[in-house]
Design an enzyme around this catalytic site. Structure first.
Site, PDB file in Angstrom:
ATOM      1  N   LYS A  83      79.103  22.167  59.146  1.00  0.00           N
ATOM      2  CA  LYS A  83      79.166  22.481  57.713  1.00  0.00           C
ATOM      3  C   LYS A  83      80.609  22.314  57.254  1.00  0.00           C
ATOM      4  CE  LYS A  83      76.270  25.772  55.269  1.00  0.00           C
ATOM      5  NZ  LYS A  83      75.943  27.198  55.142  1.00  0.00           N
TER       6      LYS A  83
HETATM    7  O1  G3P Z   1      74.446  29.373  53.494  1.00  0.00           O
HETATM    8  C1  G3P Z   1      75.043  29.398  52.268  1.00  0.00           C
HETATM    9  C2  G3P Z   1      74.278  30.062  51.148  1.00  0.00           C
HETATM   10  O2  G3P Z   1      72.930  30.076  51.409  1.00  0.00           O
HETATM   11  C3  G3P Z   1      74.871  31.337  50.682  1.00  0.00           C
HETATM   12  O3  G3P Z   1      74.013  32.130  49.904  1.00  0.00           O
HETATM   13  O4  G3P Z   1      73.409  34.244  48.803  1.00  0.00           O
HETATM   14  O5  G3P Z   1      75.733  33.946  49.690  1.00  0.00           O
HETATM   15  O6  G3P Z   1      74.968  32.716  47.673  1.00  0.00           O
HETATM   16  P1  G3P Z   1      74.566  33.312  48.975  1.00  0.00           P
END
Ligand code: G3P
Length: 215
Positions: A83
């Site tokens: 990533k």
């Molecule tokens: O993996 C990255 C992403 O899914 C993060 O999600 O909920 O922290 O915006 P969030």
């Protein structure tokens, strides 16, 4: 459609993997930090549980160190996907490591233009963050439709991972739009199962059975 689990919690990964619901896993520095465990140890445990793409994120901001970290992380297992954040250095690093056969999941995508750059640089996956767009009053799922249309126009070897999923509707809409993958946090995965009429229906089946035949 593929389901990835968006967590670094190995117990939760095992729980849903046992149901055949996990095609891959995505982690990020925040998710790893939440577990409070050694990064590489956690990733090594995850690859033993799920036989699919497992995203591990670089923590450097400059392209040289990103490339170095990408090469180190990709040595852990053949299923590791690196990533890399959507920055100019990230694009440069993606271009370099993709040529060497390392799969990149370009993260922190918030516009179709960024997704197009990522695909052109050789990213194998793009991760648009729908929930964080919703948080600032933009319709996150509109971005998925736009990226889908762009990728369908060309022959990039690039799949859409709908990320920052916050509720079951995000998953359903992602499926309707033909997103390749939804990366789902465990709490949202749990919610996908639920419907009150299922619970009411099952309770009635059990009651009727018991009143006719006993326990
Ligand atoms: O993996 C990255 C992403 O899914 C993060 O999600 O909920 O922290 O915006 P969030």
């Amino acid at each position: 459609m593929k389901f990835f689990l968006d967590t670094a919690n190995v117990d939760k990964i095992r729980y849903f993997a046992d149901m055949g619901l996990v095609d891959g896993v995505t982690t990020n520095p925040s998710l790893i930090a939440k577990e409070g465990r050694d990064f590489k140890k956690v990733i090594k445990e995850i690859v033993e549980i799920v036989d699919g793409p497992i995203s591990a994120e670089v923590t450097a901001l400059d392209s040289d160190t990103m490339v170095k970290q990408a090469k180190e992380l990709s040595k852990i297992h053949k299923n590791i996907v690196i990533k890399i954040p959507m920055t100019k250095d990230g694009i440069k690093a993606t271009h370099i490591v993709a040529k060497e056969g390392i799969s990149v999941n370009m993260t922190l995508i918030f516009s179709a233009a960024q997704a197009l750059l990522a695909a052109k640089a050789g990213a194998r996956y793009v991760s648009p963050f729908v929930g964080r767009l919703d948080d600032i009053s933009h319709i996150g799922m509109d971005l998925i439709a736009s990226i889908r249309a762009i990728l369908d126009n060309y022959d990039f070897d690039c799949e859409i991972i709908v990320a920052s999923i916050r509720n079951p509707l995000h998953v359903v809409e992602a499926a309707e739009m033909g997103a390749d993958i939804a990366t789902i946090p465990p709490d949202v995965m749990d919610k996908l199962f639920n419907h009150p009429l299922t619970d009411i229906g099952l309770e009635k089946f059990m009651k009727d059975w018991e009143s006719a035949f006993g326990k």
